[in-house]
Design a protein around this motif. Structure first.
Motif, mmCIF file in Angstrom:
data_model
loop_
_atom_site.group_PDB
_atom_site.id
_atom_site.type_symbol
_atom_site.label_atom_id
_atom_site.label_comp_id
_atom_site.label_asym_id
_atom_site.label_seq_id
_atom_site.Cartn_x
_atom_site.Cartn_y
_atom_site.Cartn_z
ATOM 1 N N THR A 170 0.852 -1.180 0.000
ATOM 2 C CA THR A 170 0.000 0.000 0.000
ATOM 3 C C THR A 170 0.894 1.239 0.000
ATOM 4 O OG1 THR A 170 -0.088 -0.009 2.411
ATOM 5 C CG2 THR A 170 -1.837 -1.204 1.230
ATOM 6 N N VAL A 171 0.321 2.384 -0.316
ATOM 7 C CA VAL A 171 1.107 3.617 -0.399
ATOM 8 C C VAL A 171 1.814 3.907 0.927
ATOM 9 C CG1 VAL A 171 0.939 6.126 -0.591
ATOM 10 C CG2 VAL A 171 -0.212 4.672 -2.266
ATOM 11 N N ALA B 273 -2.215 8.001 -3.389
ATOM 12 C CA ALA B 273 -3.197 6.993 -3.784
ATOM 13 C C ALA B 273 -4.082 7.507 -4.910
ATOM 14 C CB ALA B 273 -4.046 6.609 -2.561
#
Length: 253
Positions: A15-16, A249
């Motif tokens: 994930t970011v 994102a």
């Protein structure tokens, strides 16, 4: 959360927020622990020279006790035998990423990697992702030419250092975000590009010379972003971290 070195290079699996490394650029262990505990959502922390010299390996143990990932940014640069010994010791700490200076040359980089591999096998520990610093992001094209007397533009010098690093067998490099697009054209997708000098549009560039925004750096192909003062010097560090994650994102979707 524990992610192996191999998994960490599978960027699509991250994930970011897992790709943002926040530096512990503070002078004491006490200040570092206050910062860590104030940002529980940050999973990856950088320990650099100032804090490591001040607090020692105990700081790494504190991070591991909190189940955090560790970027040990000591930028090792010495004769091959000394680099080998230092990398073996760093491997015993169980860090996730370790930095060397590419300008130490092929023999130094190769000795460091070999020692880390041997120590990892002997101690049954994961091998850290060893990355080489190509050119400090505080160094401008003018400084490279006039102060360091390197007859190459920064992008050409960085590419040369990165290709040498790959030839030796290291897992990646530290580069400015402005060089990411070029490096991605010449290097494989699993070769990690770690980018300091990343600044959101709403933050000061400070002493960084070759910058992009976090979203731009990820879009260009960066693996990890090192973002310090826009988060840690913010009146609300947690909100600043979340704002960066949200901007990244949105840009990647």
């Amino acid at each position: 959360m524990t992610i192996s070195t191999t998994d960490s290079l599978t960027v699509n699996a991250l994930t970011v927020d897992q790709r943002i490394i926040v530096p512990l650029d503070v002078p004491t262990a006490e200040a570092a622990l206050r910062l860590i505990d104030s940002l529980p959502q940050v999973s990856f922390w950088k320990v650099g020279l100032e804090l490591f010299i001040s607090a020692g390996p105990g700081m790494l143990q504190e991070l591991k006790a909190r189940d955090k990932r560790i970027f040990l940014d000591l930028k090792l640069h010495d004769i091959p035998n000394t680099m080998a010994g230092a990398c073996a010791a760093a491997t015993r700490y169980g860090v996730d990423i370790l930095t060397l200076h590419a300008s130490a040359g092929q023999m130094g980089l190769a000795a460091a990697l070999s020692a880390a591999q041997a120590e990892s096998a002997a101690q049954n520990l994961p091998l850290p992702l060893i990355v080489a610093v190509t050119l400090l992001t505080s160094i401008s094209a003018e400084a490279l030419a006039t102060e360091l007397r390197v007859p190459l533009k920064p992008e050409a010098y960085v590419l040369q250092m990165a290709q040498m690093t790959q030839d030796v067998g290291l897992g990646g490099v530290v580069c400015s975000p402005q060089e990411v697009s070029q490096l991605r054209r010449f290097l494989p997708p699993d070769f990690a590009l770690v980018c300091p000098g990343v600044r959101p549009t709403w933050a000061s560039t400070n002493d960084q010379q070759r910058t992009l925004t976090p979203a731009q750096a990820l879009q260009a192909g960066a693996t990890y972003l090192v973002i310090g003062r826009p988060i840690t010097a913010s009146p609300d560090p947690a909100a600043a971290f979340q704002r960066i994650c949200d901007e990244c994102a949105t840009a990647l979707n």
